[in-house]
Scaffold this active site. Structure first.
Site, mmCIF file in Angstrom:
data_model
loop_
_atom_site.group_PDB
_atom_site.id
_atom_site.type_symbol
_atom_site.label_atom_id
_atom_site.label_comp_id
_atom_site.label_asym_id
_atom_site.label_seq_id
_atom_site.Cartn_x
_atom_site.Cartn_y
_atom_site.Cartn_z
ATOM 1 C CG HIS A 196 -2.171 0.908 1.321
ATOM 2 N ND1 HIS A 196 -2.047 2.094 1.220
ATOM 3 C CD2 HIS A 196 -3.308 0.687 1.260
ATOM 4 C CE1 HIS A 196 -3.122 2.979 1.210
ATOM 5 N NE2 HIS A 196 -4.246 1.936 1.078
ATOM 6 C CG ASP A 268 -11.122 2.559 -1.501
ATOM 7 O OD1 ASP A 268 -10.175 1.626 -2.009
ATOM 8 O OD2 ASP A 268 -11.349 2.560 -0.232
ATOM 9 C CD GLU A 332 -4.520 -0.330 -2.114
ATOM 10 O OE1 GLU A 332 -5.301 -1.228 -1.739
ATOM 11 O OE2 GLU A 332 -4.261 0.827 -1.921
#
Length: 366
Positions: A196, A268, A332
């Site tokens: 991350h 996100d 990620e």
């Protein structure tokens, strides 16, 4: 592109820097948290064994050197960090609904640290522990560092003892490889590790956001998430004709007002990477037009989470810099989110003796 597993060589352990933080690892035991540099020519990466964290990625430019990651000033700031500046998340990254799952007929209850759910392995996940430095070569032909963590049976509620390893390695020209693996020792357990870092190709001290960076994703599908950032529907949907479509190079901010990363505006989102999971394949390309810097990501995981720093607010950075919303982006690679509660998603369960393998390669240019 070489496979990630071919990139890592055994070497002697050399410590170049160490900062003792007097942190207790267990009753009566203390470990040292250090800062370790990997340097290849004018390219360098700094890592700390607190959370297996990447602290900086430094490239040369007309001003000298600049980190293209958002960075803190001290190791202590990484220890106290709540924004995930560069660590490895685990044992299971992303969210697990209601902090529970059923495995082989047994219900497991996890540490709940995000509303009603478990996030990034729990409040004391892999990002909040001291890893052991197994190997470190700071320079030479193949600078690299290997970090190790033994996760114990019942840690944050997860079953079984687990041996986890992370190797970071640098090579020319301006390439950072990440290899993560984990072995279940005595019980079946889910594993989904995640790296991350927040990137800003304009430089951590540019003072701007990343909304003008252009992004291309090798992903024609994504998993729609609900307001709690969970894939509650279990659906996989096409990105075409949605604000999630980055199939062609598109400024990150061009449609950001049309998406919600939970309760805030911003990405996100979990993308399903095209191609065969387990094989190294292109995942993402990002470019900052002003600086001319570009980032190419390859990986072997089925999915990738795009996060645009939606929750950053007055976050202290190196040299007095302050990072606000959208100051960085995260790419990620990962397994499907909440897969332990979705049998329609590929399983993340490994059984005793089985090995989880996760490779990423970041290639920078300017």
């Amino acid at each position: 592109m070489a496979r990630g597993g071919e990139l890592f060589l055994a070497a002697l352990c050399v410590v170049v820097a160490s900062t003792t933080l007097a942190l207790a690892a267990s009753a009566g035991a203390r470990k040292t948290v250090g800062v370790y540099e990997l340097k290849k020519g004018d390219f360098s990466v700094k890592v700390t064994n607190w959370g297996a964290t990447i602290m900086s990625v430094v490239l040369p430019d007309s001003r000298g050197n600049v980190s293209v990651l958002l960075v803190r000033d001290t190791v202590a700031e990484y220890v106290n960090d709540t924004s995930f500046f560069g660590p490895v998340a685990g044992r299971v990254a992303q969210r697990i609904a209601r902090g529970r799952f059923v495995l082989d007929g047994k219900v497991y209850h996890l540490n709940i640290n995000d509303g009603r759910n478990t996030l990034q392995g729990g409040g004391r996940g892999f990002h909040k522990v001291i890893w052991t430095v197994k190997e470190h070569v700071g320079a030479g032909d193949y600078p690299h560092i290997t970090l190790y963590y033994r996760s114990f049976d019942g840690e944050q509620g997860f079953p079984g003892n687990l041996d986890a390893y992370v190797t970071y390695a640098v090579s020319s020209p301006y390439t950072l490889a990440v290899h993560m693996n984990a072995t279940a020792l005595d019980k079946a357990t889910p594993v989904n590790l995640l790296q991350h870092t927040y990137w800003n190709l304009a430089g951590h001290d540019s003072g701007g956001d990343v909304l003008g960076h252009t992004l291309r994703l090798s992903a024609s599908r994504y998993t729609p998430l609900d307001a709690e950032m969970l894939p509650s529907s279990g659906r996989v949907a096409p990105v075409a004709d949605t604000p999630y479509d980055f199939w062609t190079p598109t400024p990150i901010g061009s449609r950001i007002r049309d998406v919600m990363g939970g309760r805030v505006v911003g990405y996100d989102a979990n993308y399903v990477v095209d191609g065969e999971p387990g094989e190294m394949r292109p995942v993402a390309e990002v470019r900052d037009g002003a600086s001319g810097r570009a980032l190419e990501l390859w990986g072997n995981q089925p999915c990738m989470q795009l996060y645009t720093g939606n929750w950053l607010s007055h976050a202290p950075g190196k040299g007095g810099k302050v990072y606000e919303k959208y100051a960085g982006f995260c790419l990620e690679t990962q397994g499907y989110p909440d897969a332990v509660n979705h049998p329609e998603f590929p399983s993340q369960i490994i059984r005793p003796g089985q090995v989880y393998k996760h490779d990423m390669v970041f290639k920078l240019s300017f």
